[in-house]
Design a protein around this motif. Structure first.
Motif, PDB file in Angstrom:
ATOM      1  N   ARG A  90       0.797  -1.218   0.000  1.00 47.85           N
ATOM      2  CA  ARG A  90       0.000   0.000   0.000  1.00 47.85           C
ATOM      3  C   ARG A  90       0.834   1.274   0.000  1.00 47.85           C
ATOM      4  NH1 ARG A  90      -3.097  -3.225   3.509  1.00 47.85           N
ATOM      5  NH2 ARG A  90      -2.161  -2.282   5.353  1.00 47.85           N
ATOM      6  N   ILE A  91       2.095   1.192   0.467  1.00 53.23           N
ATOM      7  CA  ILE A  91       2.912   2.409   0.514  1.00 53.23           C
ATOM      8  C   ILE A  91       3.787   2.561  -0.724  1.00 53.23           C
ATOM      9  CG2 ILE A  91       2.933   2.426   3.042  1.00 53.23           C
ATOM     10  CD1 ILE A  91       5.794   1.332   2.906  1.00 53.23           C
ATOM     11  N   SER A  92       3.644   1.642  -1.679  1.00 57.37           N
ATOM     12  CA  SER A  92       4.471   1.739  -2.883  1.00 57.37           C
ATOM     13  C   SER A  92       3.874   2.769  -3.844  1.00 57.37           C
ATOM     14  CB  SER A  92       4.576   0.387  -3.588  1.00 57.37           C
ATOM     15  OG  SER A  92       3.433   0.130  -4.377  1.00 57.37           O
ATOM     16  N   LYS A  93       4.678   3.183  -4.837  1.00 55.82           N
ATOM     17  CA  LYS A  93       4.196   4.158  -5.819  1.00 55.82           C
ATOM     18  C   LYS A  93       3.469   3.492  -6.994  1.00 55.82           C
ATOM     19  CE  LYS A  93       8.579   4.285  -8.385  1.00 55.82           C
ATOM     20  NZ  LYS A  93       9.683   5.147  -8.836  1.00 55.82           N
ATOM     21  N   TRP A  94       3.253   2.171  -6.907  1.00 62.16           N
ATOM     22  CA  TRP A  94       2.609   1.437  -8.007  1.00 62.16           C
ATOM     23  C   TRP A  94       1.148   1.095  -7.711  1.00 62.16           C
ATOM     24  CZ3 TRP A  94       5.027   1.393 -12.465  1.00 62.16           C
ATOM     25  CH2 TRP A  94       6.405   1.611 -12.468  1.00 62.16           C
ATOM     26  N   VAL A  95       0.625   1.638  -6.616  1.00 67.05           N
ATOM     27  CA  VAL A  95      -0.764   1.341  -6.258  1.00 67.05           C
ATOM     28  C   VAL A  95      -1.734   1.919  -7.284  1.00 67.05           C
ATOM     29  CG1 VAL A  95      -2.602   1.793  -4.573  1.00 67.05           C
ATOM     30  CG2 VAL A  95      -0.332   1.073  -3.792  1.00 67.05           C
ATOM     31  N   ASP A  96      -1.545   3.212  -7.615  1.00 58.56           N
ATOM     32  CA  ASP A  96      -2.457   3.841  -8.579  1.00 58.56           C
ATOM     33  C   ASP A  96      -2.329   3.194  -9.960  1.00 58.56           C
ATOM     34  OD1 ASP A  96      -3.332   5.522  -6.604  1.00 58.56           O
ATOM     35  OD2 ASP A  96      -1.961   7.151  -7.129  1.00 58.56           O
ATOM     36  N   GLN A 117      -7.062  10.541  -7.588  1.00 61.13           N
ATOM     37  CA  GLN A 117      -6.156  10.239  -6.487  1.00 61.13           C
ATOM     38  C   GLN A 117      -4.672  10.274  -6.860  1.00 61.13           C
ATOM     39  OE1 GLN A 117      -7.227   9.793  -3.292  1.00 61.13           O
ATOM     40  NE2 GLN A 117      -9.263  10.279  -4.104  1.00 61.13           N
ATOM     41  N   SER A 118      -4.365   9.962  -8.113  1.00 62.67           N
ATOM     42  CA  SER A 118      -2.952   9.813  -8.466  1.00 62.67           C
ATOM     43  C   SER A 118      -2.235  11.165  -8.508  1.00 62.67           C
ATOM     44  CB  SER A 118      -2.821   9.122  -9.823  1.00 62.67           C
ATOM     45  OG  SER A 118      -1.455   9.011 -10.167  1.00 62.67           O
ATOM     46  N   LYS A 119      -0.991  11.145  -8.058  1.00 62.26           N
ATOM     47  CA  LYS A 119      -0.144  12.332  -8.143  1.00 62.26           C
ATOM     48  C   LYS A 119       0.714  12.313  -9.409  1.00 62.26           C
ATOM     49  CE  LYS A 119       0.075  12.706  -3.103  1.00 62.26           C
ATOM     50  NZ  LYS A 119       0.959  12.668  -1.906  1.00 62.26           N
ATOM     51  N   ASP A 120       0.642  11.208 -10.128  1.00 61.27           N
ATOM     52  CA  ASP A 120       1.404  11.056 -11.365  1.00 61.27           C
ATOM     53  C   ASP A 120       0.576  11.639 -12.518  1.00 61.27           C
ATOM     54  OD1 ASP A 120       2.630  10.230 -13.707  1.00 61.27           O
ATOM     55  OD2 ASP A 120       3.119   8.235 -12.959  1.00 61.27           O
ATOM     56  N   ARG A 148      -2.620  10.037 -14.666  1.00 56.90           N
ATOM     57  CA  ARG A 148      -3.946  10.661 -14.662  1.00 56.90           C
ATOM     58  C   ARG A 148      -4.429  10.911 -16.095  1.00 56.90           C
ATOM     59  NH1 ARG A 148      -4.749  15.236 -13.253  1.00 56.90           N
ATOM     60  NH2 ARG A 148      -2.686  16.142 -12.876  1.00 56.90           N
ATOM     61  N   HIS A 149      -3.527  11.395 -16.938  1.00 56.63           N
ATOM     62  CA  HIS A 149      -3.897  11.630 -18.337  1.00 56.63           C
ATOM     63  C   HIS A 149      -4.286  10.325 -19.031  1.00 56.63           C
ATOM     64  CE1 HIS A 149      -1.344  15.586 -18.379  1.00 56.63           C
ATOM     65  NE2 HIS A 149      -2.545  15.749 -17.837  1.00 56.63           N
ATOM     66  N   SER A 168      -1.707  20.741 -19.524  1.00 56.42           N
ATOM     67  CA  SER A 168      -0.361  20.925 -20.065  1.00 56.42           C
ATOM     68  C   SER A 168       0.499  19.718 -19.684  1.00 56.42           C
ATOM     69  CB  SER A 168       0.262  22.214 -19.519  1.00 56.42           C
ATOM     70  OG  SER A 168       0.327  22.154 -18.086  1.00 56.42           O
ATOM     71  N   GLY A 169       1.595  19.556 -20.364  1.00 56.35           N
ATOM     72  CA  GLY A 169       2.542  18.503 -20.025  1.00 56.35           C
ATOM     73  C   GLY A 169       2.070  17.104 -20.362  1.00 56.35           C
ATOM     74  N   ILE A 170       1.208  16.971 -21.363  1.00 54.70           N
ATOM     75  CA  ILE A 170       0.783  15.626 -21.781  1.00 54.70           C
ATOM     76  C   ILE A 170       1.913  14.980 -22.563  1.00 54.70           C
ATOM     77  CG2 ILE A 170      -0.909  14.319 -23.123  1.00 54.70           C
ATOM     78  CD1 ILE A 170      -2.942  16.494 -22.631  1.00 54.70           C
ATOM     79  N   SER A 171       2.294  13.786 -22.174  1.00 57.88           N
ATOM     80  CA  SER A 171       3.418  13.094 -22.809  1.00 57.88           C
ATOM     81  C   SER A 171       3.092  12.724 -24.251  1.00 57.88           C
ATOM     82  CB  SER A 171       3.775  11.824 -22.021  1.00 57.88           C
ATOM     83  OG  SER A 171       2.727  10.870 -22.135  1.00 57.88           O
TER      84      SER A 171
END
Length: 874
Positions: A100-106, A135-138, A142-143, A173-176
């Motif tokens: 749950r604390i990993s960055k791969w949850v989202d 929820q995601s900070k990435d 999100r995009h 902005s900043g769409i890959s």
């Protein structure tokens, strides 16, 4: 040793501490990021991509049509890979639950959303993508979630939500580059569903800038080329077809890109037709194209059609249908093209119908083009049915008019001539006949004498019968293309087995066994008055229906006139005569013939007919305004009759019929006029008019009312005769009622707030979501038209209201009881069509008693009532 044990214990303790998903330390995060990524997320992602690749591999591209932006998700492939997707779901869930604390949850939530999307769990997929976006900070994730959500909205045609998402993404902005590629492809899909050609081209042009996969880029270039070609921009189409050859595309795409590039660049502009034809011949001979020969010949046929050589086009299309090919749908397009030529160039409606039948055997029923063909075919089905019934019954009536000896002589002569002819034809056949299924579907024998088309070529038909007999033995034919041939079908009697062993003897034996017996032919000739009456009734009906269909649906007034005049000549006492006269009047008027002769006949023979009113008042009002005005006049006339002012009532009836002939009120006005006759004229006159009305009226409820009015006027003998004539109908109705009475109704579901009250007034309900309401914009108008045609006397009202935020409902009322509501429900389910109204919405429609509707309006729980409705009524 002790030191080592101590160090080992310390390391193990650190490892256990790192495993904890509760402690948010650097060591813990590093451990959970590593294990969540490679032990769960990565493996789940690999499995999902394998399934997506399997979907692409299993999909058969149809390069003869514009390719779809996205390859459709095939439910069968998804079902085959259920175990793999379930495993991916389990791995993604572990990444969420255990790390749950990993960055791969989202990211794992996003994978679950993709799995739900593939498995058509739409609501769950929406929730997953919405959760990731909120929820995601990435930002990239999100995009990606928003683009996936946009595609899901487009799938559902939820354009309001789709527009909101597009607007939101346009401000981000900043769409890959990777996400921009998916976004522009999804925008192209959006425009594709809205039939916006320029929008698709513009979005795909932008997607090309960000495409990394060369095979994907090749496919997009091919789609752009197809769309530019259909817009008439041949130079751009040529350029993009050439680009589609880059990136090592599949051979079939390379073939079509080369073929179509040649078409737009050289074939269309070339004046050297020999060069063009040689190009197609070279493609045909190329061994690499052995599975694409049907495509080559089909494209050559289209080229010859442009040159105006219709006979050669037809021959090439026949050849294309028999060539091997890798795309079964192409055979359907070939038959559809043959149908189109026979309809528009040759006006051969029977051939058109059978080619469309063959087309449907190769095109899936869910394909939009299949529905288009089915709609086109409905009129032609009726045309062929009545035409072939006339041919068969006409032959039977002719034979029935002969004596038994003459019938026998004719049948023996027929069998002898057929046997001799078929033996001669079989002897000339040096090469074996092709057993390809396409020969049967095309049903033509282009190399033989006579007509090329099967059901106009008796030799081809009989040769087919011989081949069938060789393979399957002596069986009665069923559902053959030419119903006239039913006269010569075997009743199943088996011919004696041949004893010769040489090939010619075997052939003769096959021919003899394939022919029907003399007894079976004679047995099909009608020999009783009842049989002849039945056949003549069918002839009368078919001549009339064929004449009407030819005039109104096929726009063939000359052929219509021919059939209707035959009807009147053969059946001078037909009850359909007034309408036939009226149709002949219209047909003669359209073809600048002598239409006035039918005006005179109608006035002389049927002065009280609505058709007579119509020809005497050709400029009278019509349509909805006429219906509304005639309704008002009918109510006034009925009120005058009710209070005994019979002269005023008759004046209103006559003036209304003269001013507004042939509205939906016409038959009601005519019956009311007869009621006035009963009050003002002789008993015999009243009786005669009722009897005439019963014969010609098409409104069954009014006919039943007229019968009730007639009964007191009949003698005992006439009543007995009438009752005998109606006995079969009455028995049938009683049987239905008894069946219904005996059927045990299921019990009301436990804890249901609804009650069964069939005698109470009911209403009919169609529930739609906001997006479905937008799609079905013409629903109210279509319902009004449906009611006017199918329930003209029911006085149904239509309205709509909001049940809750999720549902708007359309209400049709009133129905006196559940039985009436059920009758409407069945007819609605089977016959009602409205643009934008899906079959899924229709399947969720229902009827409900007023009492139960009050309960539903409080609970707002449509699913709960649907469960009750399906349990009790379905």
């Amino acid at each position: 040793m002790r030191k080592k044990a101590l160090l080992f214990g310390l390391g193990f303790a650190i490892f256990l501490g790192a495993c904890s998903s509760e402690r948010n330390t650097f060591t813990n995060r590093a451990f959970h990021n590593l294990t969540a990524h490679f032990n769960a997320y990565y493996l789940a992602d690999v499995k999902i991509k394998e399934v997506e690749n399997q979907v692409k591999t299993n999909y058969k591209e149809d390069y003869t049509q514009v390719l779809p932006v996205f390859i459709p998700v095939d439910s069968a492939t998804i079902q085959q890979n259920k175990a793999k997707l379930d495993s991916a779901r389990e791995l993604s869930s572990k990444a969420i639950d255990w790390h749950r604390i990993s960055k791969w949850v989202d990211d794992s939530y996003y994978l679950i959303g993709k799995i739900d999307y593939l498995q058509a769990q739409v609501d769950d997929s929406k929730n997953a993508f919405r959760y990731v976006n909120s929820q995601s900070k990435d930002k990239n994730l999100r995009h990606r979630a928003l683009i996936s959500l946009l595609r899901l909205y487009i799938d559902q045609r939820s354009y309001e939500d789709a527009n909101f998402t597009i607007d939101y993404l346009s401000k981000e902005s900043g769409i890959s580059d990777e996400n921009r590629y998916e976004l522009f492809k999804t925008l192209a899909y959006y425009y594709e569903t809205r039939s916006d050609q320029n929008g698709v081209i513009g979005a795909l042009d932008r997607a090309v800038e960000y495409a990394k996969d060369k095979k994907e880029l090749s496919r997009i270039h091919f789609i752009l080329a197809q769309r530019y070609q259909r817009e008439g921009l041949d130079a751009l189409a040529f350029d993009y077809y050439k680009r589609a050859l880059d990136g090592n595309p599949p051979y079939e795409r390379s073939f079509f890109a080369t073929l179509f590039a040649q078409q737009v660049a050289e074939l269309n502009a070339s004046k050297d037709f020999r060069k063009v034809r040689n190009y197609y011949d070279d493609l045909y001979k190329d061994p690499k194209n052995k599975d694409l020969k049907d495509v080559v010949i089909y494209e050559k046929a289209l080229f010859e059609e442009k040159q105006g050589d219709i006979p050669l086009t037809i021959d090439l299309l026949h050849q294309a249908a028999k060539e091997p090919g890798s795309n079964p749908r192409l055979k359907g397009y070939i038959y559809q093209k043959l149908a189109d030529i026979n309809l528009n160039e040759l006006k051969d409606y029977r051939a058109t119908k059978y080619y469309l039948d063959s087309a449907l055997s190769f095109i899936k029923k869910e394909d939009p083009i299949a529905q288009q063909i089915q709609d086109q075919k409905s009129t032609l089905d009726l045309f062929v049915f009545h035409l072939e019934r006339i041919q068969l019954n006409d032959s039977l009536v002719t034979l029935a008019s002969l004596g038994e000896n003459e019938q026998k002589i004719r049948m023996e002569a027929f069998l002898a001539s057929e046997e001799e002819r078929l033996i001669k034809e079989a002897a000339k056949k040096s090469a074996p006949k092709s057993s390809s299924i396409f020969d049967n579907l095309l049903a033509f024998s282009g190399r033989s004498s006579g007509s090329n088309f099967y059901f106009d070529n008796g030799a081809a038909m009989q040769q087919g019968a011989i081949e069938f007999s060789r393979t399957w033995g002596n069986r009665p034919l069923q559902d053959n293309w030419r119903r006239r041939s039913a006269l010569f079908q075997t009743s199943g009697q088996t011919a004696p087995q041949a004893t010769k062993t040489d090939s010619l003897g075997s052939t003769e034996s096959s021919i003899i066994s394939g022919l029907p017996s003399l007894e079976s032919l004679l047995a099909q000739i009608p020999n009783t008055p009842e049989q002849l009456i039945q056949i003549n009734n069918e002839l009368e009906e078919s001549y009339f229906e064929l004449g009407k269909l030819l005039y109104f649906d096929l726009k063939e007034p000359i052929m219509s006139i021919d059939n209707l005049e035959t009807l009147i000549r053969l059946f001078p006492n037909s009850t359909k005569k007034p309408e036939a006269y009226y149709l002949l009047y219209l047909g003669q008027k359209e073809t600048n013939g002598n239409s006035q002769q039918y005006v005179g006949r109608l006035n002389r023979e049927f002065p009280d007919s609505p058709y007579t009113f119509s020809v005497n008042n050709p400029d009278a009002a019509s349509g909805n305004l006429a219906y509304l005005e005639s309704s008002k006049r009918y109510e006034q006339a009925y009120q005058a009759y009710y209070i005994g002012q019979y002269n005023q009532a008759r004046h209103l009836i006559i003036s209304t019929l003269e001013e507004f002939p042939l509205t939906r009120n016409t038959e009601k006005l005519l019956l009311l006029d007869i009621m006035v006759t009963g009050k003002t004229e002789s008993r015999d006159r009243y009786k005669a008019k009722l009897e005439d009305y019963i014969q010609v009226s098409k409104d069954q409820e009014l006919v039943n009312l007229a019968r009730i009015m007639l009964r007191p006027l009949l003698s005992q003998e006439e009543l007995a005769s009438l009752d005998q004539g109606n006995k079969e109908e009455a028995d049938s109705t009683l049987a239905v009622k008894e069946t219904v009475a005996e059927t045990k109704r299921p019990e009301v579901p436990a804890n249901s707030p609804y009650n069964v009250n069939d005698s109470q007034t009911h209403i009919f309900v169609i529930a739609l979501s906001p997006s479905e309401v937008e799609a079905a914009k013409n629903l109210l108008g279509d319902l009004e038209n449906f009611h006017a045609q199918a329930f003209s006397n029911a006085r149904l009202r239509t309205g709509n209201m909001n049940m809750n935020q999720e549902n708007s409902i359309y209400i049709i009322s009133p129905f006196a009881n559940a039985e009436k509501a059920m009758e409407y429900f069945r007819k609605f389910s089977e016959e009602f069509k409205s643009t934008g109204l899906s079959e899924d919405v229709k399947s969720k429609s229902f009827f409900i008693s007023i009492e139960n509707f009050q309960t539903l309006n409080k609970t707002k729980n449509l699913e709960e009532y649907l469960q009750f409705f399906r349990t009790i009524y379905q």
